[in-house]
Design a protein around this motif. Structure first.
Motif, PDB file in Angstrom:
ATOM      1  N   VAL A  32       0.831  -1.165   0.132  1.00  0.00           N
ATOM      2  CA  VAL A  32       0.000   0.015  -0.058  1.00  0.00           C
ATOM      3  C   VAL A  32       1.024   1.107   0.035  1.00  0.00           C
ATOM      4  N   VAL A  33       0.395   2.090  -0.770  1.00  0.00           N
ATOM      5  CA  VAL A  33       1.007   3.689  -0.721  1.00  0.00           C
ATOM      6  C   VAL A  33       0.128   4.493  -0.200  1.00  0.00           C
ATOM      7  N   LEU A  34       0.032   5.132   0.657  1.00  0.00           N
ATOM      8  CA  LEU A  34      -0.873   6.350   1.073  1.00  0.00           C
ATOM      9  C   LEU A  34      -0.382   7.647   0.521  1.00  0.00           C
ATOM     10  N   VAL A  35      -1.242   8.527  -0.032  1.00  0.00           N
ATOM     11  CA  VAL A  35      -0.879   9.725  -0.918  1.00  0.00           C
ATOM     12  C   VAL A  35      -1.741  11.059  -0.275  1.00  0.00           C
ATOM     13  N   ASP A  36      -1.129  11.989   0.015  1.00  0.00           N
ATOM     14  CA  ASP A  36      -1.801  13.080   0.590  1.00  0.00           C
ATOM     15  C   ASP A  36      -0.878  14.428  -0.095  1.00  0.00           C
ATOM     16  N   ASP A 220      -0.541  14.611  -5.137  1.00  0.00           N
ATOM     17  CA  ASP A 220      -1.732  15.325  -5.875  1.00  0.00           C
ATOM     18  C   ASP A 220      -2.607  14.222  -6.326  1.00  0.00           C
ATOM     19  N   ALA A 221      -3.825  14.010  -5.498  1.00  0.00           N
ATOM     20  CA  ALA A 221      -4.871  13.166  -5.971  1.00  0.00           C
ATOM     21  C   ALA A 221      -5.358  13.482  -7.162  1.00  0.00           C
ATOM     22  N   ARG A 222      -5.383  14.821  -7.613  1.00  0.00           N
ATOM     23  CA  ARG A 222      -6.044  15.275  -8.937  1.00  0.00           C
ATOM     24  C   ARG A 222      -5.274  14.868 -10.192  1.00  0.00           C
ATOM     25  N   SER A 223      -4.072  14.336  -9.907  1.00  0.00           N
ATOM     26  CA  SER A 223      -3.279  13.860 -11.162  1.00  0.00           C
ATOM     27  C   SER A 223      -3.724  12.375 -11.588  1.00  0.00           C
ATOM     28  N   GLU A 229      -3.747  -1.328 -17.092  1.00  0.00           N
ATOM     29  CA  GLU A 229      -4.594  -2.100 -15.899  1.00  0.00           C
ATOM     30  C   GLU A 229      -4.363  -1.528 -14.651  1.00  0.00           C
ATOM     31  N   GLY A 230      -4.270  -0.282 -14.562  1.00  0.00           N
ATOM     32  CA  GLY A 230      -4.049   0.175 -13.382  1.00  0.00           C
ATOM     33  C   GLY A 230      -4.227   1.784 -13.187  1.00  0.00           C
ATOM     34  N   TRP A 231      -3.867   2.180 -11.994  1.00  0.00           N
ATOM     35  CA  TRP A 231      -4.275   3.569 -11.861  1.00  0.00           C
ATOM     36  C   TRP A 231      -2.746   4.407 -11.473  1.00  0.00           C
ATOM     37  N   THR A 232      -2.677   5.708 -11.950  1.00  0.00           N
ATOM     38  CA  THR A 232      -1.373   6.241 -11.649  1.00  0.00           C
ATOM     39  C   THR A 232      -1.648   7.595 -11.034  1.00  0.00           C
ATOM     40  N   VAL A 233      -0.715   8.037 -10.226  1.00  0.00           N
ATOM     41  CA  VAL A 233      -0.819   9.413  -9.493  1.00  0.00           C
ATOM     42  C   VAL A 233       0.731  10.107  -9.378  1.00  0.00           C
ATOM     43  N   ALA A 234       0.668  11.370  -9.514  1.00  0.00           N
ATOM     44  CA  ALA A 234       1.901  12.027  -9.499  1.00  0.00           C
ATOM     45  C   ALA A 234       2.274  12.220  -8.025  1.00  0.00           C
ATOM     46  N   THR A 235       3.364  11.972  -7.694  1.00  0.00           N
ATOM     47  CA  THR A 235       3.690  12.384  -6.254  1.00  0.00           C
ATOM     48  C   THR A 235       5.226  12.766  -6.480  1.00  0.00           C
ATOM     49  N   ARG A 236       5.760  13.465  -5.288  1.00  0.00           N
ATOM     50  CA  ARG A 236       7.156  13.943  -5.308  1.00  0.00           C
ATOM     51  C   ARG A 236       8.318  13.056  -5.637  1.00  0.00           C
ATOM     52  N   SER A 237       7.946  11.590  -5.495  1.00  0.00           N
ATOM     53  CA  SER A 237       9.048  10.630  -5.743  1.00  0.00           C
ATOM     54  C   SER A 237       8.649  10.053  -7.058  1.00  0.00           C
ATOM     55  N   GLY A 238       8.004  10.868  -8.006  1.00  0.00           N
ATOM     56  CA  GLY A 238       7.702  10.349  -9.218  1.00  0.00           C
ATOM     57  C   GLY A 238       6.205   9.695  -9.487  1.00  0.00           C
ATOM     58  N   LEU A 256     -13.145  15.039  -7.646  1.00  0.00           N
ATOM     59  CA  LEU A 256     -12.195  13.795  -8.477  1.00  0.00           C
ATOM     60  C   LEU A 256     -13.089  12.968  -9.241  1.00  0.00           C
ATOM     61  N   LEU A 257     -14.144  12.456  -8.622  1.00  0.00           N
ATOM     62  CA  LEU A 257     -14.947  11.324  -9.151  1.00  0.00           C
ATOM     63  C   LEU A 257     -15.666  12.005 -10.515  1.00  0.00           C
ATOM     64  N   ALA A 258     -15.797  13.543 -10.408  1.00  0.00           N
ATOM     65  CA  ALA A 258     -16.464  14.102 -11.538  1.00  0.00           C
ATOM     66  C   ALA A 258     -15.778  14.200 -12.642  1.00  0.00           C
ATOM     67  N   MET A 259     -14.204  14.322 -12.578  1.00  0.00           N
ATOM     68  CA  MET A 259     -13.309  13.977 -13.344  1.00  0.00           C
ATOM     69  C   MET A 259     -13.369  12.766 -14.182  1.00  0.00           C
ATOM     70  N   PHE A 260     -14.058  11.799 -13.681  1.00  0.00           N
ATOM     71  CA  PHE A 260     -14.172  10.370 -14.353  1.00  0.00           C
ATOM     72  C   PHE A 260     -15.629  10.257 -14.568  1.00  0.00           C
TER      73      PHE A 260
END
Length: 416
Positions: A32-36, A220-223, A229-238, A256-260
């Motif tokens: 698990v990676v937790l993002v905020d 940033d969850a907005r990214s 086959e998966g989901w991607t989010v931008a973080t300071r670690s790439g 965020l849901l409205a974006m999809f």
């Protein structure tokens, strides 16, 4: 930036709901990676209800009993925040029939009954027990009629075996000598727990999550985007990718849901929090809820915090209908000698809730491998650990401690 191979699950949102869910998932063996956008426990504190109250379950059960007996939703026990929230929500949504309302109230009552037990379990395992205060909470009733209106709550608590003690005026002043002698009756709920520093508790739970092999990153969850086959989010670690994602962002989940293309019937319950100094001679030993006054007082490090009742912005984005602060403050000063108002500390708190008063836990409609854990409204702190356990069990294919069907997004159908 190069795409990094990542965990099995991304959890977006490191408040109590997201952090507890991430911790439960890691304990069940998931990567698990937790993002905020803020480190765990460092975000501006979004929750004023740092109360874990065993009486919440009986209160809502009593409300559902009233519905079963043909009473209006407004007949729910005076001072029951969740029942009142449900009632206010129904003021601007299509009415459900009485049986449906009662069924959903019972589902929420079941969730609230397990919440204190899961908080204790989480605190014990994570080593956070010292952060909880066991002073209980007091509900003050100014009038004979107000106290009589709470009879169904007290009866439900009796059936559930939850300790509550009726106090006359002298007994109340023995517990809280700086309250004014204006109460007809009060009820002390000694099993109610509070947390002096929710941020400190979150940091302990976050550390326990990392000790289980989890990982936290600033991002940033907005990214968020779906690819392959998966989901991607931008973080300071790439950029980090995972097969599954869990959204636990509270009110921010709506955007965020409205974006999809996912629309759910969000409501925005709102309340104000004011902070007052005390003169050094007076003190409040535990939270006090003035049931008929519609506000709560909570002791904090620098004085006392006053929290108003809820208003509802309807539709989402509309102006909240909040109680007039002068009236609430004047009422509070009758009960307790509030000192100087700390103007800079006033806050308007907006919550994520849904129009039927229940949170959403389960799969996100129309989004492969996306899950939701949100809509706990002002009880996000209290319900976060039990909701985290339930969603982790569901995502692991395990039997859940409570059926999740009442909390699924599918209950809203496709009419939104």
């Amino acid at each position: 930036m190069k795409l990094r191979t990542g965990p099995g699950i991304l959890v977006l949102g490191a408040g109590m709901v997201g952090t507890a869910a991430a911790w439960h998932l890691a304990r069940l063996g998931h990567r698990v990676v937790l993002v905020d956008t803020h480190p765990i426990g460092d975000a501006p504190d979004p929750d004023d209800a740092h109360v874990i109250d065993p009486e919440a379950g009986p209160a809502i059960a009593a409300a559902s009993d009233a519905l079963d007996l043909g009473g209006p939703a407004a007949g729910a026990p005076t001072g029951c925040r969740l029942a009142a929230l449900i009632r206010d929500l129904f003021d601007f949504t299509d009415p459900l029939d009485r049986e449906d309302r009662a069924e959903r109230a019972r589902a929420l009552a079941g969730l609230c009954r397990l919440a204190p037990l899961e908080h204790r379990r989480m605190a014990r395992v994570a080593g956070a027990e010292a952060l909880y205060r066991d002073t209980g909470r007091i509900r003050v009733y100014r009038s004979r009629a107000g106290f009589a209106a709470a009879a169904s709550l007290h009866a439900a608590a009796d059936r559930a075996g939850i300790d509550h003690r009726c106090l006359d005026g002298d007994e109340l002043l023995d517990l809280e000598p700086d309250l004014a002698p204006i109460a007809h009756r009060a009820v002390w709920w000694p099993q109610t727990r509070t947390v002096a520093s929710p941020a400190a508790l979150l940091r302990v739970i976050g550390a326990a999550f990392l000790a289980e092999g989890g990982r936290f990153v600033i991002g940033d969850a907005r990214s968020l985007r779906r690819g392959g086959e998966g989901w991607t989010v931008a973080t300071r670690s790439g950029e980090i990718s995972a097969r599954r994602v869990l959204l636990a962002l509270g009110a921010a989940s709506q955007t965020l849901l409205a974006m999809f293309g996912v629309r759910l019937p969000f409501a925005v319950p709102s309340r104000r929090c004011l902070r007052f100094q005390t003169d050094g001679e007076t003190r409040l030993g535990r939270p006090v809820l003035d049931v008929e006054g519609g506000y709560g007082l909570t002791p904090i490090t620098a004085g006392v915090r006053l929290t108003t009742g809820f208003g509802i912005a309807a539709p989402v984005g509309g102006p909240p209908k909040l109680r007039p602060l002068d009236r609430v403050t004047a009422s509070a000063r009758q009960l307790f000698p509030l000192g100087r108002w700390i103007e800079a500390a006033e806050e308007l708190r907006r919550r994520a809730a849904f129009t039927d008063g229940l949170p959403v836990m389960g799969r996100a409609p129309g989004l492969p491998d996306a899950w939701l854990d949100l809509g706990q409204d002002a009880r996000a702190f209290a319900l976060g650990p039990i909701c985290g356990r339930l969603i982790a069990e569901a995502m692991s294919g395990r039997p859940t401690a409570l059926p999740l069907t009442p909390f699924g997004a599918e209950r809203f159908g496709s009419g939104w």
